[in-house]
Design an enzyme around this catalytic site. Structure first.
Site, mmCIF file in Angstrom:
data_model
loop_
_atom_site.group_PDB
_atom_site.id
_atom_site.type_symbol
_atom_site.label_atom_id
_atom_site.label_comp_id
_atom_site.label_asym_id
_atom_site.label_seq_id
_atom_site.Cartn_x
_atom_site.Cartn_y
_atom_site.Cartn_z
ATOM 1 N N VAL A 20 -9.525 1.111 -5.590
ATOM 2 C CA VAL A 20 -9.994 1.004 -4.298
ATOM 3 C C VAL A 20 -10.656 2.349 -3.678
ATOM 4 O O VAL A 20 -9.965 3.228 -3.297
ATOM 5 C CB VAL A 20 -8.880 0.852 -3.189
ATOM 6 N N LYS B 295 -1.248 -1.532 -4.002
ATOM 7 C CA LYS B 295 -2.255 -0.411 -3.986
ATOM 8 C C LYS B 295 -1.780 0.874 -3.850
ATOM 9 O O LYS B 295 -1.059 1.166 -2.948
ATOM 10 C CB LYS B 295 -3.531 -0.570 -2.558
ATOM 11 N N TYR C 31 0.881 -1.129 0.118
ATOM 12 C CA TYR C 31 0.047 -0.108 0.067
ATOM 13 C C TYR C 31 0.802 1.282 0.053
ATOM 14 O O TYR C 31 1.533 1.410 1.080
ATOM 15 C CB TYR C 31 -1.073 0.053 1.168
#
Length: 310
Positions: free
Chosen positions: A213, A169, A141
Site C-alpha cells: 500500500v 496491511k 490495519y
C-alpha cells in the site's frame, strides 16, 4: 459483479489514495477523477481510500461519505476499491461500511480505535465484533505509530480464523514482525499480507508477501507497479534498479522539514507540481508554502523516477 477475494486474493500495488480537497468543506472532484485515472493508467491493482495518506481522521464524515460514493462511481469496477473505516466509535465504522457496500466498494480496512491503547484481548474482541457486523470483507490495519496499539502475531492469527477477515496491511515498519506473518500464513494463500512502508515493499514480496500500500504510487504509480512485478518475478537486478528510484523519492521528497506530516506535505506538493490537485491539506495540517514548493519542484524533476515515468 463483486470479486471473490477468497478465490482471487488481493495482490500487487494498492495505493492509499490521497484525498484531494479544495478546502476543509469541499472535495476536489475534478482532481479526484484525474488522480483515479492516473492510478489506473499506471497499472495499480486496487485503490485504498480513507487511509493515513488519505487524511482519514482529519476530514468530516460528510466528506468521507462523498469520497466513498465518488470514488466507487469513478472507478466503476475497473479495480477493487478498499475503504478505510477506522474510527474511535464502532457504530461510525459500521455506518461507513454500510455506505461503502451501497456504493459498490470491494472491502473495508480498519486499524484499532485510537486514543486509548488496547490490550490484546480487547483488540481481538473489538475486531471480532466489527467483523461480525460487516457486510464487506475486512482487512486489518496495523498502524501502531498512530493508534498506540501494536497488533501481536497472536492477535492476527486469532482474528484470521474469522471468515470475514481477509488479510493484514502492516505499517509498523518492523521487518521481523512482517516476516513472522509471512511464515505464519505460508499455508494460507487466501490471506493477503500487504506492507505499508514503500521502502520495504520489494523485500517483503521477495520473501513471500503479496504487495504494498505504497503512498508514492500517487505520484509514480507505474514505478511501484514495475517494482512489485520485478520482485514477484524474482528479477533482482531490476528490483535493485527500481528500488533505488523508490528510495531516492523517499529521501528527497518525504523528509523536508521536522513535521510529523512531512511525508504527506511532500507527497501532495509533488502531486500539485504534476498538475494533480491543489496541494491542500485538511486542518490542522497545512500545505507547504510557495518557497518550499519550489524546493520540492527542483528535487522532483531531478529524480530518476521523474525522468523515466513522467
Amino acid at each position: 459483479m463483486q470479486r471473490d477475494l477468497k478465490k482471487e486474493p488481493l495482490k500487487g500495488i494498492i495505493p492509499p489514495m490521497a484525498t484531494l480537497l479544495l478546502d476543509d468543506d469541499h472535495l476536489d472532484k475534478e482532481g479526484t477523477s484525474q488522480l483515479i485515472e492516473h492510478l489506473i493508467a499506471g497499472g495499480v491493482h486496487g485503490i485504498f481510500i480513507l487511509g493515513t495518506t488519505g487524511e482519514c481522521t482529519n476530514i468530516s464524515y460528510k466528506l468521507r461519505r462523498e469520497l466513498i460514493t465518488l470514488s466507487c462511481e469513478l472507478v466503476n469496477g475497473r479495480v477493487p476499491v478498499l475503504v478505510g473505516i477506522t474510527d474511535t466509535s464502532l457504530e461510525e465504522s459500521l455506518a461507513l461500511s454500510r455506505l461503502s457496500k451501497e456504493a459498490g466498494a470491494t472491502a473495508v480496512v480498519a486499524a484499532p480505535p485510537y486514543y486509548y491503547g488496547l490490550g490484546e484481548s480487547e483488540l481481538i474482541t473489538y475486531f471480532n465484533k466489527l467483523a461480525d457486523n460487516l457486510t464487506l470483507p475486512l482487512y486489518l490495519y496495523n498502524m501502531p505509530s498512530h493508534t498506540k496499539t501494536m497488533m501481536t502475531q497472536k492477535a492476527v492469527l486469532e482474528l484470521s480464523k474469522h471468515p470475514n477477515v481477509y488479510g493484514l496491511k502492516d505499517s509498523s515498519g518492523q521487518a521481523v514482525f512482517f516476516n513472522a506473518m509471512i511464515y505464519a500464513f505460508r499455508n494460507r494463500p487466501d490471506f493477503t499480507l500487504l506492507v505499508g512502508p514503500e521502502e520495504m515493499m520489494a523485500a517483503t514480496v521477495l520473501m513471500g508477501g503479496h504487495g504494498g500500500v505504497s503512498g508514492g504510487a500517487n505520484v509514480f504509480p507505474k514505478l511501484f507497479v514495475d517494482l512489485y512485478n520485478a520482485a514477484d518475478k524474482g528479477d533482482l537486478k531490476e528490483v535493485g534498479r527500481l528500488q533505488e528510484m523508490a528510495m531516492e523519492l523517499a529521501d528527497e521528497i518525504y523528509a523536508m522539514g521536522s513535521y510529523g506530516s512531512s511525508f504527506l506535505k511532500g507527497l501532495k506538493a509533488s502531486m500539485f507540481i504534476l498538475g494533480i490537485g491543489t496541494g491542500y491539506l485538511a486542518t490542522p495540517l497545512s500545505a507547504f508554502e510557495k518557497d518550499e514548493i519550489e524546493v520540492i519542484r527542483k528535487k522532483l524533476i531531478g529524480l530518476a523516477a521523474y525522468k523515466q515515468y513522467v
